[in-house]
Write a protein that holds these residues in place. Structure first.
Motif, mmCIF file in Angstrom:
data_model
loop_
_atom_site.group_PDB
_atom_site.id
_atom_site.type_symbol
_atom_site.label_atom_id
_atom_site.label_comp_id
_atom_site.label_asym_id
_atom_site.label_seq_id
_atom_site.Cartn_x
_atom_site.Cartn_y
_atom_site.Cartn_z
ATOM 1 N N UNK A 187 0.863 -1.184 0.000
ATOM 2 C CA UNK A 187 0.000 0.000 0.000
ATOM 3 C C UNK A 187 0.894 1.225 0.000
ATOM 4 N N UNK A 188 0.735 2.060 -1.030
ATOM 5 C CA UNK A 188 1.551 3.267 -1.142
ATOM 6 C C UNK A 188 0.638 4.488 -1.114
ATOM 7 N N UNK A 232 -11.322 -2.063 3.914
ATOM 8 C CA UNK A 232 -11.250 -2.179 2.464
ATOM 9 C C UNK A 232 -9.842 -2.536 2.015
ATOM 10 N N UNK A 233 -8.852 -1.820 2.532
ATOM 11 C CA UNK A 233 -7.464 -2.042 2.107
ATOM 12 C C UNK A 233 -6.973 -3.413 2.550
ATOM 13 N N UNK A 234 -7.361 -3.852 3.721
ATOM 14 C CA UNK A 234 -6.973 -5.193 4.166
ATOM 15 C C UNK A 234 -7.464 -6.241 3.177
ATOM 16 N N UNK A 235 -8.671 -6.063 2.671
ATOM 17 C CA UNK A 235 -9.200 -6.986 1.672
ATOM 18 C C UNK A 235 -8.485 -6.862 0.336
ATOM 19 N N UNK A 267 -2.236 2.263 -4.766
ATOM 20 C CA UNK A 267 -1.808 3.644 -4.578
ATOM 21 C C UNK A 267 -2.953 4.478 -4.030
ATOM 22 N N UNK A 268 -2.786 4.996 -2.823
ATOM 23 C CA UNK A 268 -3.732 5.954 -2.264
ATOM 24 C C UNK A 268 -3.338 7.300 -2.855
ATOM 25 N N UNK A 269 -4.135 7.760 -3.802
ATOM 26 C CA UNK A 269 -3.708 8.763 -4.765
ATOM 27 C C UNK A 269 -4.078 10.181 -4.322
ATOM 28 N N UNK A 270 -3.177 10.830 -3.600
ATOM 29 C CA UNK A 270 -3.361 12.228 -3.175
ATOM 30 C C UNK A 270 -4.672 12.455 -2.433
ATOM 31 N N UNK A 291 0.041 1.661 5.755
ATOM 32 C CA UNK A 291 0.785 2.245 4.636
ATOM 33 C C UNK A 291 2.204 1.680 4.646
ATOM 34 N N UNK A 292 2.629 1.152 3.495
ATOM 35 C CA UNK A 292 3.955 0.560 3.376
ATOM 36 C C UNK A 292 4.967 1.505 2.754
ATOM 37 N N UNK A 293 4.497 2.456 1.962
ATOM 38 C CA UNK A 293 5.417 3.404 1.310
ATOM 39 C C UNK A 293 4.737 4.766 1.213
ATOM 40 N N UNK A 294 5.499 5.818 1.531
ATOM 41 C CA UNK A 294 5.034 7.197 1.406
ATOM 42 C C UNK A 294 5.857 7.910 0.339
#
Length: 199
Positions: free
Chosen positions: A9-10, A120-123, A133-136, A150-153
């Motif tokens: 997850x980024x 939601x993200x866990x699924x 990508x959690x986009x802005x 979150x794994x990457x910022x």
């Protein structure tokens, strides 16, 4: 991360020196960001964020705002190739929009979900391949930071103090450690940073 099926997850966001993602004029005040968004460093960061991603996760406000801008860039042959590459990816990729008010998906290849971001993200991360990508979308990023999902910022830090506006890193977040895996400074003083969660 554990297991081969667990997707990364980024999240990407631009911030002022005082950690704000918009200015004192409210959520639509991006005047301090305008001088930097077309810089070489910003455009390279834009390419970096989507290259490994196969799902875009957006809040409603960004989903509707992006719809009004990026599809035309995808079709514009005179646009910067990096902007066009991102735009085409965004139009073509799977999009998930978190919303409590939308009843119809605002884009093709989009589904609207009314559910907590963490669940939601866990699924999502348990199935498929490629980054999510959690986009802005700061409201979504904040929820996922609070759940340590979150794994990457990807951060763009801009050399301005906004003085007011909402901050990304609210008090009360869990204590976490991060590794700096990329940094690049532009001629205007903007800095592209990539941090990976140290687990």
């Amino acid at each position: 991360m554990t297991g081969p099926a667990r997707r990364r997850v980024t999240a990407n966001l631009a911030l002022s020196l005082d950690g704000r993602y918009h200015g004192p004029g409210g959520p639509g005040d991006f005047s301090m960001f305008a001088p930097y968004v077309a810089s070489e460093v910003a455009r390279r960061q834009l390419t970096r964020i989507w290259e490994g991603a196969t799902t875009a996760l957006l809040g409603r406000v960004n989903a509707e705002g992006f719809l009004g801008y990026w599809p035309s860039v995808a079709e514009d042959e005179t646009a910067d190739p990096r902007d066009r590459g991102y735009a085409k990816w965004l139009v073509d990729t799977e999009k998930v929009v978190l919303s409590t008010t939308l009843t119809e998906a605002p884009w093709d290849r989009t589904r609207v979900v009314n559910a907590p971001a963490a669940g939601l993200v866990t699924g999502l991360r348990a199935v498929g391949e490629g980054d999510i990508l959690v986009n802005s979308s700061p409201s979504v990023i904040k929820q996922l930071l609070a759940a340590d999902l979150v794994d990457r910022l990807y951060l763009m830090v801009l050399p301005e103090i906004a003085g007011d506006g909402q901050r990304l890193f609210d008090d009360g977040l869990p204590a976490t450690k991060w590794r700096l895996t990329h940094q690049e400074t532009g001629v205007l003083g903007e800095i592209a940073l990539v941090y990976d969660r140290a687990r």
